[in-house]
Design a protein around this motif. Structure first.
Motif, PDB file in Angstrom:
ATOM      1  N   ARG A 324       0.826  -1.210   0.000  1.00 39.50           N
ATOM      2  CA  ARG A 324       0.000   0.000   0.000  1.00 39.50           C
ATOM      3  C   ARG A 324       0.860   1.261   0.000  1.00 39.50           C
ATOM      4  O   ARG A 324       0.528   2.267   0.617  1.00 39.50           O
ATOM      5  CB  ARG A 324      -0.969  -0.001   1.185  1.00 39.50           C
ATOM      6  N   LEU A 325       1.964   1.158  -0.710  1.00 39.52           N
ATOM      7  CA  LEU A 325       2.850   2.297  -0.881  1.00 39.52           C
ATOM      8  C   LEU A 325       2.902   2.687  -2.351  1.00 39.52           C
ATOM      9  O   LEU A 325       2.819   1.830  -3.242  1.00 39.52           O
ATOM     10  CB  LEU A 325       4.262   1.972  -0.391  1.00 39.52           C
ATOM     11  N   LEU A 326       3.064   3.975  -2.595  1.00 40.97           N
ATOM     12  CA  LEU A 326       3.240   4.493  -3.939  1.00 40.97           C
ATOM     13  C   LEU A 326       4.704   4.857  -4.113  1.00 40.97           C
ATOM     14  O   LEU A 326       5.254   5.646  -3.342  1.00 40.97           O
ATOM     15  CB  LEU A 326       2.359   5.729  -4.155  1.00 40.97           C
ATOM     16  N   ALA A 327       5.356   4.261  -5.121  1.00 42.61           N
ATOM     17  CA  ALA A 327       6.758   4.569  -5.423  1.00 42.61           C
ATOM     18  C   ALA A 327       6.805   5.530  -6.597  1.00 42.61           C
ATOM     19  O   ALA A 327       6.015   5.429  -7.536  1.00 42.61           O
ATOM     20  CB  ALA A 327       7.526   3.297  -5.759  1.00 42.61           C
ATOM     21  N   SER A 328       7.751   6.469  -6.537  1.00 45.17           N
ATOM     22  CA  SER A 328       7.865   7.455  -7.603  1.00 45.17           C
ATOM     23  C   SER A 328       9.313   7.637  -8.020  1.00 45.17           C
ATOM     24  O   SER A 328      10.223   7.634  -7.195  1.00 45.17           O
ATOM     25  CB  SER A 328       7.269   8.801  -7.160  1.00 45.17           C
ATOM     26  N   GLY A 329       9.518   7.800  -9.339  1.00 43.00           N
ATOM     27  CA  GLY A 329      10.820   8.136  -9.898  1.00 43.00           C
ATOM     28  C   GLY A 329      10.803   9.588 -10.341  1.00 43.00           C
ATOM     29  O   GLY A 329       9.761  10.100 -10.764  1.00 43.00           O
ATOM     30  N   HIS A 330      11.963  10.251 -10.277  1.00 40.31           N
ATOM     31  CA  HIS A 330      12.002  11.696 -10.468  1.00 40.31           C
ATOM     32  C   HIS A 330      13.202  12.132 -11.294  1.00 40.31           C
ATOM     33  O   HIS A 330      14.055  11.326 -11.668  1.00 40.31           O
ATOM     34  CB  HIS A 330      12.055  12.395  -9.103  1.00 40.31           C
ATOM     35  N   ALA A 331      13.261  13.436 -11.521  1.00 38.37           N
ATOM     36  CA  ALA A 331      14.387  14.036 -12.223  1.00 38.37           C
ATOM     37  C   ALA A 331      15.569  14.211 -11.270  1.00 38.37           C
ATOM     38  O   ALA A 331      16.238  15.246 -11.255  1.00 38.37           O
ATOM     39  CB  ALA A 331      13.965  15.379 -12.820  1.00 38.37           C
ATOM     40  N   ASP A 332      15.809  13.193 -10.462  1.00 36.74           N
ATOM     41  CA  ASP A 332      16.985  13.102  -9.599  1.00 36.74           C
ATOM     42  C   ASP A 332      17.205  11.617  -9.298  1.00 36.74           C
ATOM     43  O   ASP A 332      16.410  10.764  -9.745  1.00 36.74           O
ATOM     44  CB  ASP A 332      16.810  13.946  -8.326  1.00 36.74           C
ATOM     45  N   PRO A 333      18.265  11.238  -8.599  1.00 35.53           N
ATOM     46  CA  PRO A 333      18.576   9.809  -8.424  1.00 35.53           C
ATOM     47  C   PRO A 333      17.757   9.086  -7.349  1.00 35.53           C
ATOM     48  O   PRO A 333      18.040   7.922  -7.068  1.00 35.53           O
ATOM     49  CB  PRO A 333      20.061   9.833  -8.028  1.00 35.53           C
ATOM     50  N   ILE A 334      16.773   9.739  -6.759  1.00 33.76           N
ATOM     51  CA  ILE A 334      16.079   9.194  -5.592  1.00 33.76           C
ATOM     52  C   ILE A 334      14.724   8.591  -5.966  1.00 33.76           C
ATOM     53  O   ILE A 334      13.954   9.190  -6.719  1.00 33.76           O
ATOM     54  CB  ILE A 334      15.865  10.294  -4.535  1.00 33.76           C
ATOM     55  N   VAL A 335      14.431   7.407  -5.415  1.00 37.46           N
ATOM     56  CA  VAL A 335      13.083   6.835  -5.466  1.00 37.46           C
ATOM     57  C   VAL A 335      12.384   7.199  -4.171  1.00 37.46           C
ATOM     58  O   VAL A 335      12.911   6.950  -3.080  1.00 37.46           O
ATOM     59  CB  VAL A 335      13.123   5.302  -5.641  1.00 37.46           C
ATOM     60  N   ARG A 336      11.220   7.810  -4.292  1.00 39.58           N
ATOM     61  CA  ARG A 336      10.463   8.233  -3.116  1.00 39.58           C
ATOM     62  C   ARG A 336       9.289   7.293  -2.874  1.00 39.58           C
ATOM     63  O   ARG A 336       8.684   6.796  -3.833  1.00 39.58           O
ATOM     64  CB  ARG A 336       9.973   9.674  -3.281  1.00 39.58           C
ATOM     65  N   LEU A 337       8.970   7.080  -1.609  1.00 35.75           N
ATOM     66  CA  LEU A 337       7.844   6.239  -1.221  1.00 35.75           C
ATOM     67  C   LEU A 337       6.833   7.087  -0.467  1.00 35.75           C
ATOM     68  O   LEU A 337       7.190   7.848   0.440  1.00 35.75           O
ATOM     69  CB  LEU A 337       8.311   5.081  -0.335  1.00 35.75           C
ATOM     70  N   TRP A 338       5.554   6.935  -0.843  1.00 43.56           N
ATOM     71  CA  TRP A 338       4.472   7.700  -0.235  1.00 43.56           C
ATOM     72  C   TRP A 338       3.449   6.739   0.373  1.00 43.56           C
ATOM     73  O   TRP A 338       3.090   5.745  -0.253  1.00 43.56           O
ATOM     74  CB  TRP A 338       3.752   8.543  -1.277  1.00 43.56           C
ATOM     75  N   ASP A 339       2.993   7.056   1.566  1.00 43.74           N
ATOM     76  CA  ASP A 339       1.892   6.318   2.176  1.00 43.74           C
ATOM     77  C   ASP A 339       0.632   7.139   1.932  1.00 43.74           C
ATOM     78  O   ASP A 339       0.364   8.115   2.635  1.00 43.74           O
ATOM     79  CB  ASP A 339       2.135   6.120   3.670  1.00 43.74           C
ATOM     80  N   VAL A 340      -0.141   6.753   0.919  1.00 47.36           N
ATOM     81  CA  VAL A 340      -1.294   7.569   0.518  1.00 47.36           C
ATOM     82  C   VAL A 340      -2.447   7.468   1.513  1.00 47.36           C
ATOM     83  O   VAL A 340      -3.429   8.204   1.396  1.00 47.36           O
ATOM     84  CB  VAL A 340      -1.776   7.169  -0.891  1.00 47.36           C
ATOM     85  N   ARG A 341      -2.326   6.561   2.494  1.00 47.29           N
ATOM     86  CA  ARG A 341      -3.371   6.459   3.513  1.00 47.29           C
ATOM     87  C   ARG A 341      -3.141   7.423   4.668  1.00 47.29           C
ATOM     88  O   ARG A 341      -4.062   7.705   5.441  1.00 47.29           O
ATOM     89  CB  ARG A 341      -3.413   5.032   4.060  1.00 47.29           C
ATOM     90  N   ALA A 342      -1.906   7.927   4.781  1.00 48.29           N
ATOM     91  CA  ALA A 342      -1.577   8.803   5.900  1.00 48.29           C
ATOM     92  C   ALA A 342      -2.280  10.148   5.757  1.00 48.29           C
ATOM     93  O   ALA A 342      -2.489  10.641   4.646  1.00 48.29           O
ATOM     94  CB  ALA A 342      -0.066   9.003   5.979  1.00 48.29           C
ATOM     95  N   LYS A 343      -2.626  10.736   6.881  1.00 46.41           N
ATOM     96  CA  LYS A 343      -3.294  12.032   6.843  1.00 46.41           C
ATOM     97  C   LYS A 343      -2.369  13.105   6.303  1.00 46.41           C
ATOM     98  O   LYS A 343      -2.772  13.977   5.539  1.00 46.41           O
ATOM     99  CB  LYS A 343      -3.779  12.401   8.249  1.00 46.41           C
ATOM    100  N   ASP A 344      -1.100  13.057   6.713  1.00 46.52           N
ATOM    101  CA  ASP A 344      -0.140  14.044   6.238  1.00 46.52           C
ATOM    102  C   ASP A 344       0.720  13.409   5.144  1.00 46.52           C
ATOM    103  O   ASP A 344       1.901  13.176   5.314  1.00 46.52           O
ATOM    104  CB  ASP A 344       0.747  14.535   7.383  1.00 46.52           C
TER     105      ASP A 344
END
Length: 447
Positions: A324-344
């Motif tokens: 239940r995590l969203l992974a994202s690739g970006h215009a930099d070397p980092i993969v970010r993980l988001w918890d879309v269920r979290a309030k913040d």
């Protein structure tokens, strides 16, 4: 030499060791710790490769470095959970296309679909290395940027793969491709229709089977919605006949396809929309773009219910229904993980140090809450573990030089061939890029 007290635990009962704490040198790293556990298990002749977790994070340094980084002293007792280490993916097949491979999708245990800058969509057989089927989407060179395999309908022939591809021509082309190796008696690939409505290049596709809807992300700043019901795809109208051509005009060899209009459009991003993913269970769509934003859409109303932002443009998204995590690739070397269920959820939950250049494609292991793969412009494909934010788990494909590069100055190194896409499914990781090679690896998700 400083020592530290450690207690070894494991969730695998058949590999459990006595629970008593022991003192070991603080300089010990993963290999030395594995040697200790294998000795306690009596497996010195047949040792197990082991990984170690401390507070849910994979240990990738010495115990002394861990203590220092976390403000602890050697007087603290550490609890180390050990597990059998996941082996690196192993090569299965490699194929050569005529141009850059920019999109890949895994159709089955022995079928992989690719699309490239030559405008050709191909189906590959991973068992014998042959091309099962290929189709030129449009006359001339039309780079394709996205591809996915649509689930079969009741009316569809079981020996056919229905594939959606899109790119610079601003349309989605639906093509029925052979799932079996073509023979004299088998029908060639058959384009069904085109889904039209965008005024900019299409960068990403996402499909929600329960809704029978396809979503498209474009440089025109919109997300469009199309029906993928068999009846709707078969109901398109052919464009009007072209006016009589001049005598000196070159006749077109590409027949016009029936055109299906969009059911609607979704707006919210400022600038190009470059990434899509979906959660079929909750009928939720995720989108990312050059505005550094990630949007969460409720597909029952086609409205934004959440907006998240970060420091860089979003180039790739992948949602895991397991973690239940969203992974994202970006215009930099980092993969970010988001918890879309979290309030913040405007804050990134975790950052994975993955590459040395932009991350342009990410894909979760379908049945793992921990593992995902990533492809980067640094020329590598890697397997990441969310429990190891500091470094990748495995380098699946190292960087290679651009083929047939004509060098500049003496001694100048050839640039690396950018990796442009990665997919994970059916126990395989597949990736392609600037070297025109589609590579497939067998990938374990658990031991």
């Amino acid at each position: 030499m400083a020592h530290v007290s450690v207690k070894f635990t494991t969730a695998q009962r058949d590999l459990a060791v006595p629970p008593a704490a022991i003192r070991i040198p603080a300089t010990f790293k993963r290999a030395a710790l594995a040697e200790v556990v294998n000795h306690l298990l009596g497996r010195t002749d047949n040792p197990l490769p082991l990984d170690f977790l401390i507070d849910g994070t994979l240990l990738r340094s010495s115990l002394a470095a861990y203590l220092e980084n976390h403000g602890l002293s050697a007087e603290n007792e550490l609890v180390l959970e050990y597990l059998v280490a996941l082996p690196p993916p192993t090569p299965v097949a490699a194929f050569h296309a005529d141009d850059w491979i920019s999109a890949v999708a895994i159709a089955s245990k022995d079928r992989v679909v690719s699309a490239g800058y030559d405008g050709v969509v191909r189906v590959w057989d991973t068992t014998d290395g042959k091309t099962v089927s290929k189709h030129q989407v449009a006359a001339g060179v039309v780079p394709l940027k996205a591809a996915l395999v649509l689930p079969p309908s009741e009316e569809q022939d079981a020996s056919v793969l229905r594939v959606a591809v899109a790119g610079m021509d601003q349309k989605v082309t639906i093509v029925d491709m052979a799932a079996k190796l073509e023979t004299d008696g088998m029908a060639p690939p058959r384009p069904i229709c085109e889904l039209a409505g965008h005024t900019g290049a299409i960068e990403a596709l996402a499909h929600v089977p329960d809704l029978d809807q396809l979503f498209t992300a474009s440089w025109d700043g919109s997300i469009k919605v199309f029906s993928t019901k068999h009846a709707d795809l078969s109901s398109g109208t052919a464009p009007p006949a072209a006016k009589k051509a001049r005598r000196d005009a070159t006749p077109s060899t590409t027949p016009s396809l029936p055109t299906i209009p969009a059911l609607g459009s979704m707006y919210g991003h400022h600038g190009a929309v470059t990434a899509l993913s979906s959660d079929a269970a909750t009928r939720t769509l995720f989108s990312g773009g050059h505005d550094h934003g990630v949007r969460v859409w409720d597909l029952s109303t086609h409205t934004t219910v959440q907006t998240m932002t970060c420091e860089k443009a979003v180039l790739a998204l992948a949602y895991s229904s397991t973690s239940r995590l969203l992974a994202s690739g970006h215009a930099d070397p980092i993969v970010r993980l988001w918890d879309v269920r979290a309030k913040d959820s405007t804050l990134v939950r975790s950052r994975l140090a993955a590459h040395k250049n932009q991350v342009v494609s990410v894909a979760w292991a379908p049945n793992s809450a921990w593992l995902l793969s990533s492809a980067s412009l640094d020329g590598t494909v890697k397997v990441l573990d969310v429990r190891s934010p500091g470094q990748p788990l495995h380098v699946v494909a190292p960087a290679v030089s651009v083929p047939k590069w004509q060098g500049g100055k003496d001694g100048e190194k050839a640039p690396v061939a950018k990796r442009l896409c990665v997919a994970w499914g059916e126990g395989m990781v597949a990736a392609g890029g600037e070297d025109c090679e589609l590579q497939v690896w067998r990938a374990e998700e658990s031991i």
